[in-house]
Motif scaffolding. Structure first.
Motif, PDB file in Angstrom:
ATOM      1  N   GLU A  32     110.856  20.542  42.823  1.00 49.02           N
ATOM      2  CA  GLU A  32     110.986  20.151  44.165  1.00 49.02           C
ATOM      3  C   GLU A  32     109.823  19.842  44.742  1.00 49.02           C
ATOM      4  N   LEU A  33     108.879  20.652  44.627  1.00 47.00           N
ATOM      5  CA  LEU A  33     107.491  20.438  45.320  1.00 47.00           C
ATOM      6  C   LEU A  33     106.869  19.294  44.757  1.00 47.00           C
ATOM      7  N   ARG A  34     107.008  19.209  43.264  1.00 45.79           N
ATOM      8  CA  ARG A  34     106.379  17.732  42.686  1.00 45.79           C
ATOM      9  C   ARG A  34     107.053  16.545  43.412  1.00 45.79           C
ATOM     10  N   GLY A  35     108.501  16.869  43.839  1.00 43.07           N
ATOM     11  CA  GLY A  35     109.109  15.672  44.404  1.00 43.07           C
ATOM     12  C   GLY A  35     108.723  15.369  45.715  1.00 43.07           C
ATOM     13  N   LEU A  36     108.416  16.462  46.370  1.00 42.46           N
ATOM     14  CA  LEU A  36     107.908  16.159  47.867  1.00 42.46           C
ATOM     15  C   LEU A  36     106.582  15.676  47.713  1.00 42.46           C
ATOM     16  N   HIS A  37     105.727  15.983  46.863  1.00 38.31           N
ATOM     17  CA  HIS A  37     104.370  15.327  46.773  1.00 38.31           C
ATOM     18  C   HIS A  37     104.380  14.093  46.398  1.00 38.31           C
ATOM     19  N   GLU A  38     105.030  13.534  45.322  1.00 40.54           N
ATOM     20  CA  GLU A  38     105.456  12.144  45.308  1.00 40.54           C
ATOM     21  C   GLU A  38     105.761  11.458  46.422  1.00 40.54           C
ATOM     22  N   ARG A  39     106.829  11.919  46.986  1.00 43.93           N
ATOM     23  CA  ARG A  39     107.276  11.236  48.238  1.00 43.93           C
ATOM     24  C   ARG A  39     106.184  11.027  49.335  1.00 43.93           C
ATOM     25  N   THR A 124     104.105  -2.536  63.806  1.00 43.86           N
ATOM     26  CA  THR A 124     103.910  -1.421  64.928  1.00 43.86           C
ATOM     27  C   THR A 124     105.039  -0.552  64.873  1.00 43.86           C
ATOM     28  N   LEU A 125     106.433  -0.979  64.754  1.00 46.22           N
ATOM     29  CA  LEU A 125     107.570  -0.445  64.659  1.00 46.22           C
ATOM     30  C   LEU A 125     107.452   0.376  63.518  1.00 46.22           C
ATOM     31  N   ARG A 126     107.581  -0.271  62.214  1.00 39.73           N
ATOM     32  CA  ARG A 126     107.484   0.254  61.018  1.00 39.73           C
ATOM     33  C   ARG A 126     106.171   1.423  60.683  1.00 39.73           C
ATOM     34  N   LEU A 127     104.983   1.130  61.314  1.00 41.85           N
ATOM     35  CA  LEU A 127     103.983   2.141  61.314  1.00 41.85           C
ATOM     36  C   LEU A 127     104.549   3.501  62.203  1.00 41.85           C
ATOM     37  N   SER A 128     105.355   3.451  63.094  1.00 42.65           N
ATOM     38  CA  SER A 128     105.860   4.290  63.905  1.00 42.65           C
ATOM     39  C   SER A 128     106.891   5.217  62.910  1.00 42.65           C
ATOM     40  N   ASP A 129     107.603   4.516  62.300  1.00 46.64           N
ATOM     41  CA  ASP A 129     108.854   5.365  61.458  1.00 46.64           C
ATOM     42  C   ASP A 129     107.978   5.933  60.335  1.00 46.64           C
ATOM     43  N   LEU A 130     107.020   5.301  59.513  1.00 48.45           N
ATOM     44  CA  LEU A 130     106.302   6.012  58.731  1.00 48.45           C
ATOM     45  C   LEU A 130     105.580   7.014  59.013  1.00 48.45           C
ATOM     46  N   SER A 131     104.831   7.009  60.301  1.00 43.51           N
ATOM     47  CA  SER A 131     104.053   8.171  60.901  1.00 43.51           C
ATOM     48  C   SER A 131     105.071   9.372  60.873  1.00 43.51           C
ATOM     49  N   ALA A 132     106.227   9.212  61.298  1.00 40.10           N
ATOM     50  CA  ALA A 132     107.048  10.242  61.514  1.00 40.10           C
ATOM     51  C   ALA A 132     107.778  10.798  60.180  1.00 40.10           C
ATOM     52  N   GLU A 133     107.955   9.811  59.388  1.00 40.98           N
ATOM     53  CA  GLU A 133     108.332  10.285  58.072  1.00 40.98           C
ATOM     54  C   GLU A 133     107.314  10.709  57.280  1.00 40.98           C
ATOM     55  N   LEU A 134     105.953  10.522  57.491  1.00 42.24           N
ATOM     56  CA  LEU A 134     104.834  11.241  56.724  1.00 42.24           C
ATOM     57  C   LEU A 134     104.522  12.368  57.313  1.00 42.24           C
ATOM     58  N   GLU A 135     104.840  12.681  58.701  1.00 40.81           N
ATOM     59  CA  GLU A 135     104.648  13.897  59.264  1.00 40.81           C
ATOM     60  C   GLU A 135     105.607  14.836  58.683  1.00 40.81           C
ATOM     61  N   GLU A 136     106.675  14.335  58.697  1.00 38.64           N
ATOM     62  CA  GLU A 136     107.941  15.407  58.138  1.00 38.64           C
ATOM     63  C   GLU A 136     107.767  15.800  56.647  1.00 38.64           C
ATOM     64  N   ALA A 137     107.115  14.682  55.911  1.00 36.19           N
ATOM     65  CA  ALA A 137     106.955  14.733  54.508  1.00 36.19           C
ATOM     66  C   ALA A 137     105.874  15.937  54.192  1.00 36.19           C
ATOM     67  N   VAL A 138     104.794  15.768  55.093  1.00 38.15           N
ATOM     68  CA  VAL A 138     103.674  16.867  54.870  1.00 38.15           C
ATOM     69  C   VAL A 138     104.097  18.081  55.389  1.00 38.15           C
ATOM     70  N   GLU A 141     106.188  19.576  52.398  1.00 36.77           N
ATOM     71  CA  GLU A 141     105.532  19.811  51.289  1.00 36.77           C
ATOM     72  C   GLU A 141     104.832  21.117  51.587  1.00 36.77           C
ATOM     73  N   LYS A 142     103.986  21.340  52.661  1.00 29.25           N
ATOM     74  CA  LYS A 142     103.378  22.512  53.189  1.00 29.25           C
ATOM     75  C   LYS A 142     104.206  23.699  52.999  1.00 29.25           C
ATOM     76  N   SER A 143     105.422  23.671  53.521  1.00 30.10           N
ATOM     77  CA  SER A 143     106.154  24.584  53.724  1.00 30.10           C
ATOM     78  C   SER A 143     106.815  25.296  52.291  1.00 30.10           C
ATOM     79  N   LEU A 144     107.420  24.260  51.268  1.00 29.59           N
ATOM     80  CA  LEU A 144     107.252  24.657  50.228  1.00 29.59           C
ATOM     81  C   LEU A 144     106.511  25.265  49.231  1.00 29.59           C
ATOM     82  N   GLY A 145     105.336  24.668  49.479  1.00 25.83           N
ATOM     83  CA  GLY A 145     103.971  25.084  48.989  1.00 25.83           C
ATOM     84  C   GLY A 145     103.561  26.499  49.026  1.00 25.83           C
ATOM     85  N   THR A 146     103.997  26.881  50.426  1.00 30.35           N
ATOM     86  CA  THR A 146     103.709  28.328  50.867  1.00 30.35           C
ATOM     87  C   THR A 146     104.933  29.070  50.003  1.00 30.35           C
ATOM     88  N   VAL A 147     106.035  28.644  49.857  1.00 28.70           N
ATOM     89  CA  VAL A 147     107.082  29.657  49.109  1.00 28.70           C
ATOM     90  C   VAL A 147     106.733  29.793  47.570  1.00 28.70           C
TER      91      VAL A 147
END
Length: 233
Positions: A32-39, A124-138, A141-147
């Motif tokens: 699952e962590l590998r999948g999150l990393h790829e995402r 600009t709108l797409r970048l805003s969506d991607l920034s939010a998606e990237l923040e959630e992905a990071v 990944e960090k949370s599962l990496g800790t696990v």
């Protein structure tokens, strides 16, 4: 078999070490962590690409806006000359044509600038969506990496314990026997030795005749005539 060492006991420790190492490498959370990393990498790549497109549009807009300002200044000068009078009919016609040409080019430049602004807004709108998606992905990944690191820590602690046990178990084993044992472990799925109990090999679970048991006991190390694993009497 020399009573100072027990290959079945050593094998038990080795199998447990194998199990722990296999578990460490095949954790469901790890996949699952590998999948999150790829995402995350995918989102980062798209964010970088869109950012590049936005920078290119900003450069185009600045160029178009600069050219527009130059043409507007030229139009203002040309209109003053045209409406100021004092020119011949030919000069007046030339100035009129220049004013019309400048107005047409300004209109085209304004349309281009407007199109660039609309495209920039979309990016600009797409970048805003991607920034939010990237923040959630990071964060995911960090949370599962800790696990995963926590589970690995537990496994590593157990591996350290088992490897210490192995050091004690392997110490009295003669090197030539150990070579045979290690070779058989590779060829026999980790099970290189079996205890002889009730006339049956603990490795292949086949019964040995009296003559087969006698023959096996005379070799060093003793080997099962059926599966060729080391027999522990």
């Amino acid at each position: 078999m020399n009573p100072l060492y027990d290959l079945v006991a050593l094998q038990s420790v080795d199998l447990e070490i194998d199990r722990l190492e296999r578990r460490k490498a095949t954790l469901p959370e790890l996949e699952e962590l590998r999948g999150l990393h790829e995402r995350r990498l995918g989102v980062e790549a798209e964010h970088s690409e869109i950012s590049g497109q936005a920078r290119s549009i900003d450069l185009e807009f600045n160029r178009a806006n600069g050219e527009l300002q130059v043409m507007e200044t030229r139009l203002e000068v040309a209109e003053k000359r045209l409406f100021g009078g004092g020119m011949s009919a030919k000069e007046t016609e030339n100035r009129r044509m220049e004013v019309e040409s400048l107005r047409m080019r300004i209109g085209e430049q304004e349309a281009e600038a407007l199109d660039l602004m609309e495209r920039r807004e979309e990016l600009t709108l797409r970048l805003s969506d991607l920034s939010a998606e990237l923040e959630e992905a990071v964060a995911s990944e960090k949370s599962l990496g800790t696990v995963v690191r926590g589970i690995w820590g537990e496994i590593d602690a157990e591996l350290t314990k088992r490897r210490s046990e192995r050091d004690l178990a392997v110490a009295p084993v003669p090197p030539r026997v150990l070579v045979v044992y290690e070779s058989l472990r590779k060829d026999k799925g980790g099970v290189a030795a079996g205890r002889l109990e009730g006339g049956t090999c603990g490795g292949c679970h086949l019964a040995l005749s009296e003559s087969e048991r006698q023959e096996a006991a005379e070799s060093d190390p003793a080997r099962c005539p059926h599966c060729r694993r080391i027999l522990v009497f």
